[in-house]
Design a protein around this motif. Structure first.
Motif, PDB file in Angstrom:
ATOM      1  N   MET A  76      -4.499   4.477 -11.474  1.00  8.43           N
ATOM      2  CA  MET A  76      -3.780   5.751 -11.626  1.00  8.43           C
ATOM      3  C   MET A  76      -2.281   5.482 -11.729  1.00  8.43           C
ATOM      4  N   HIS A  77      -1.663   5.984 -12.798  1.00  9.02           N
ATOM      5  CA  HIS A  77      -0.208   5.867 -12.825  1.00  9.02           C
ATOM      6  C   HIS A  77       0.440   7.014 -13.607  1.00  9.02           C
ATOM      7  N   ILE A  78       1.773   7.109 -13.424  1.00  7.86           N
ATOM      8  CA  ILE A  78       2.544   8.167 -14.087  1.00  7.86           C
ATOM      9  C   ILE A  78       3.409   7.527 -15.169  1.00  7.86           C
ATOM     10  N   ARG A  79       3.486   8.189 -16.319  1.00  7.42           N
ATOM     11  CA  ARG A  79       4.411   7.784 -17.391  1.00  7.42           C
ATOM     12  C   ARG A  79       5.450   8.891 -17.530  1.00  7.42           C
ATOM     13  N   ASN A  80       6.509   8.568 -18.293  1.00  6.57           N
ATOM     14  CA  ASN A  80       7.590   9.535 -18.554  1.00  6.57           C
ATOM     15  C   ASN A  80       8.612   9.606 -17.437  1.00  6.57           C
ATOM     16  N   LEU A  81       8.537   8.654 -16.519  1.00  2.05           N
ATOM     17  CA  LEU A  81       9.657   8.474 -15.573  1.00  2.05           C
ATOM     18  C   LEU A  81      10.442   7.278 -16.107  1.00  2.05           C
ATOM     19  N   PHE A  83      10.646   4.444 -15.214  1.00  4.65           N
ATOM     20  CA  PHE A  83       9.768   3.260 -15.215  1.00  4.65           C
ATOM     21  C   PHE A  83       8.333   3.757 -15.072  1.00  4.65           C
ATOM     22  N   GLU A  84       7.354   2.848 -15.216  1.00  2.00           N
ATOM     23  CA  GLU A  84       5.967   3.228 -14.948  1.00  2.00           C
ATOM     24  C   GLU A  84       5.713   3.097 -13.443  1.00  2.00           C
ATOM     25  N   TYR A  85       5.108   4.108 -12.854  1.00  2.00           N
ATOM     26  CA  TYR A  85       4.838   4.106 -11.413  1.00  2.00           C
ATOM     27  C   TYR A  85       3.330   4.175 -11.189  1.00  2.00           C
ATOM     28  N   THR A  86       2.811   3.291 -10.332  1.00  2.00           N
ATOM     29  CA  THR A  86       1.376   3.219 -10.041  1.00  2.00           C
ATOM     30  C   THR A  86       1.080   3.887  -8.707  1.00  2.00           C
ATOM     31  N   ALA A  87      -0.001   4.657  -8.652  1.00  2.00           N
ATOM     32  CA  ALA A  87      -0.365   5.405  -7.445  1.00  2.00           C
ATOM     33  C   ALA A  87      -0.731   4.458  -6.307  1.00  2.00           C
ATOM     34  N   SER A  88      -0.344   4.837  -5.091  1.00  2.00           N
ATOM     35  CA  SER A  88      -0.678   4.050  -3.910  1.00  2.00           C
ATOM     36  C   SER A  88      -1.548   4.857  -2.952  1.00  2.00           C
ATOM     37  N   GLN A  89      -1.038   6.009  -2.518  1.00  2.00           N
ATOM     38  CA  GLN A  89      -1.801   6.818  -1.568  1.00  2.00           C
ATOM     39  C   GLN A  89      -1.341   8.267  -1.652  1.00  2.00           C
ATOM     40  N   MET A 116       1.461  18.353   0.099  1.00  2.00           N
ATOM     41  CA  MET A 116       0.750  17.097  -0.179  1.00  2.00           C
ATOM     42  C   MET A 116       1.665  16.175  -0.985  1.00  2.00           C
ATOM     43  N   HIS A 117       1.667  14.902  -0.626  1.00  2.00           N
ATOM     44  CA  HIS A 117       2.477  13.893  -1.320  1.00  2.00           C
ATOM     45  C   HIS A 117       1.576  12.835  -1.952  1.00  2.00           C
ATOM     46  N   ILE A 118       1.831  12.556  -3.237  1.00  2.69           N
ATOM     47  CA  ILE A 118       1.137  11.462  -3.921  1.00  2.69           C
ATOM     48  C   ILE A 118       2.192  10.371  -4.155  1.00  2.69           C
ATOM     49  N   VAL A 119       2.063   9.266  -3.387  1.00  2.00           N
ATOM     50  CA  VAL A 119       3.066   8.207  -3.369  1.00  2.00           C
ATOM     51  C   VAL A 119       2.735   7.159  -4.435  1.00  2.00           C
ATOM     52  N   HIS A 120       3.722   6.862  -5.293  1.00  2.00           N
ATOM     53  CA  HIS A 120       3.577   5.840  -6.343  1.00  2.00           C
ATOM     54  C   HIS A 120       4.693   4.808  -6.157  1.00  2.00           C
ATOM     55  N   TYR A 121       4.471   3.576  -6.693  1.00  2.00           N
ATOM     56  CA  TYR A 121       5.542   2.579  -6.648  1.00  2.00           C
ATOM     57  C   TYR A 121       5.825   2.077  -8.055  1.00  2.00           C
ATOM     58  N   ASN A 122       7.044   1.583  -8.263  1.00  2.00           N
ATOM     59  CA  ASN A 122       7.502   1.103  -9.569  1.00  2.00           C
ATOM     60  C   ASN A 122       6.804  -0.211  -9.907  1.00  2.00           C
ATOM     61  N   SER A 123       5.694  -0.101 -10.640  1.00  2.00           N
ATOM     62  CA  SER A 123       4.863  -1.274 -10.944  1.00  2.00           C
ATOM     63  C   SER A 123       5.420  -2.064 -12.125  1.00  2.00           C
ATOM     64  N   THR A 130       4.915  -2.672  -1.002  1.00  2.00           N
ATOM     65  CA  THR A 130       5.724  -3.265   0.074  1.00  2.00           C
ATOM     66  C   THR A 130       7.014  -3.852  -0.496  1.00  2.00           C
ATOM     67  N   ALA A 131       6.911  -4.424  -1.692  1.00  2.00           N
ATOM     68  CA  ALA A 131       8.100  -4.987  -2.354  1.00  2.00           C
ATOM     69  C   ALA A 131       8.988  -3.871  -2.884  1.00  2.00           C
ATOM     70  N   ALA A 132       8.361  -2.740  -3.231  1.00  3.22           N
ATOM     71  CA  ALA A 132       9.096  -1.662  -3.915  1.00  3.22           C
ATOM     72  C   ALA A 132       9.743  -0.673  -2.958  1.00  3.22           C
ATOM     73  N   MET A 133       9.167  -0.548  -1.730  1.00  2.00           N
ATOM     74  CA  MET A 133       9.492   0.646  -0.935  1.00  2.00           C
ATOM     75  C   MET A 133      10.913   0.719  -0.399  1.00  2.00           C
ATOM     76  N   ASP A 134      11.619  -0.452  -0.390  1.00  3.78           N
ATOM     77  CA  ASP A 134      13.018  -0.377   0.092  1.00  3.78           C
ATOM     78  C   ASP A 134      14.020  -0.634  -1.043  1.00  3.78           C
ATOM     79  N   LYS A 135      13.607  -0.478  -2.283  1.00  6.91           N
ATOM     80  CA  LYS A 135      14.463  -0.732  -3.458  1.00  6.91           C
ATOM     81  C   LYS A 135      14.827   0.595  -4.127  1.00  6.91           C
ATOM     82  N   ALA A 136      16.026   0.608  -4.782  1.00  7.85           N
ATOM     83  CA  ALA A 136      16.379   1.790  -5.586  1.00  7.85           C
ATOM     84  C   ALA A 136      15.319   1.956  -6.667  1.00  7.85           C
ATOM     85  N   ASN A 137      14.950   3.207  -6.947  1.00  6.26           N
ATOM     86  CA  ASN A 137      13.898   3.479  -7.954  1.00  6.26           C
ATOM     87  C   ASN A 137      12.574   2.805  -7.606  1.00  6.26           C
TER      88      ASN A 137
END
Ligand SMILES: NS(=O)(=O)c1c(F)c(F)c(S(=O)(=O)CCO)c(N[C@H]2CCCc3ccccc32)c1F
Ligand SMILES: [Zn+2]
Length: 263
Positions: A76-81, A83-89, A116-123, A130-137
């Motif tokens: 699962m991921h989102i486009r049109n941001l 960057f591409e972001y992949t769903a986590s939880q 409700m929050h759908i959390v994605h990270y910059n894949s 874990t690598a993404a969560m403390d980075k800008a974007n």
């Protein structure tokens, strides 16, 4: 472990002591009110790729002592941001049975029943959350405001499992379904701003998309959310109800929230 809570000696006003970012900049949630909103014609509709997950795939629903979270499929991921972001939880925030005003974001000072929050990270830039969560974007979180209305069969696909994750660290498998069913009407209409995680460690790494229109769930579904879970383990002699697990709105000065819709 994460020793923080929403009430008592480890409540949100003490978070900055152990988690300095919680006392820093760009903190979430915030209140959306007229004089900080600005229409932005570049805010295009998001594309939800791979959200229609087969029922042969399983999501894992877990009570982590702070919320009930459902681990999502990496297809699962989102486009049109940017960057591409992949769903986590995904997870939820709510109030209690006497005060169904547990959303994190507010609109003109008003809470919704839950959020409700759908959390994605910059894949595109990072190998995992874990690598993404403390980075800008690093992260992109979609927020859906929940209010009372008719029974919602899509949300029931998650809610019917709450009785099996009553206590901390309990888990249950949820058959896959089309997660796009959880989104509101007109998902092209949303609030957009740069903010943070709303729980410790409160990293200012989140691109927030809060949908303009709320989703309706029934009074009974909301009551189940407000009364089903405990923060404590099943054998704890002093059970703590999992209620009011929302952070209060944060100062938002000299910044704007961009909106994809005209008032
Ligand atoms: N409101 S919020 O800011 O979206 C938000 C929460 F409110 C929330 F409770 C959680 S949590 O359930 O993981 C419990 C505390 O971290 C998260 N987790 C994210 C960020 C932290 C680490 C992590 C690691 C893997 C997957 C997701 C996450 C969260 F992002
Ligand atoms: Zn959240």
């Amino acid at each position: 472990g994460s020793k923080w809570s929403y009430i008592g000696p480890d409540g949100e006003n003490t978070w900055p002591k152990k988690y300095p970012f919680c006392g820093g900049v760009f903190q979430s949630p915030i209140d959306f009110h007229k004089d900080i909103l600005q229409y932005d014609s570049n805010l295009s509709p998001l594309e939800f790729i791979g959200y229609n997950v087969s029922s042969t795939d399983l999501f894992t629903l877990t009570n982590n002592g702070h919320s009930v979270k459902m681990h999502l499929s990496p297809t699962m991921h989102i486009r049109n941001l940017p960057f591409e972001y992949t769903a986590s939880q995904l997870h939820l925030h709510w109030g209690n049975r006497n005060k169904s005003e547990g959303s994190e974001h507010t609109v003109s000072g008003k809470h919704f029943a839950a959020e409700m929050h759908i959390v994605h990270y910059n894949s595109e830039k990072y190998p995992d959350i874990t690598a993404a969560m403390d980075k800008a974007n690093g992260l992109a979180v979609l927020a859906i405001l929940l209010e009372i209305g008719p029974f919602n069969p899509s949300y029931e696909k998650i809610f019917r499992h709450f009785r099996n994750v009553k206590y901390k660290d309990q888990m249950v498998h949820v058959p896959g379904f089309n997660v796009q069913e959880l989104l509101p009407d007109r998902p092209d209409e949303y609030y957009r701003y740069e903010g943070s995680l709303t729980t410790p460690p409160c990293y200012p790494s989140v691109l927030w998309t809060v949908f303009r229109h709320p989703v309706k769930i029934s009074q009974e579904q909301l009551l189940a959310l407000e009364t089903a879970m405990y923060c404590t383990e099943s054998d704890d002699p002093e059970p703590l109800e999992m209620v009011n697990n929302f952070r209060n709105v944060q100062e938002f000065r000299e910044r704007l929230v961009f909106i994809s819709f005209r008032e």
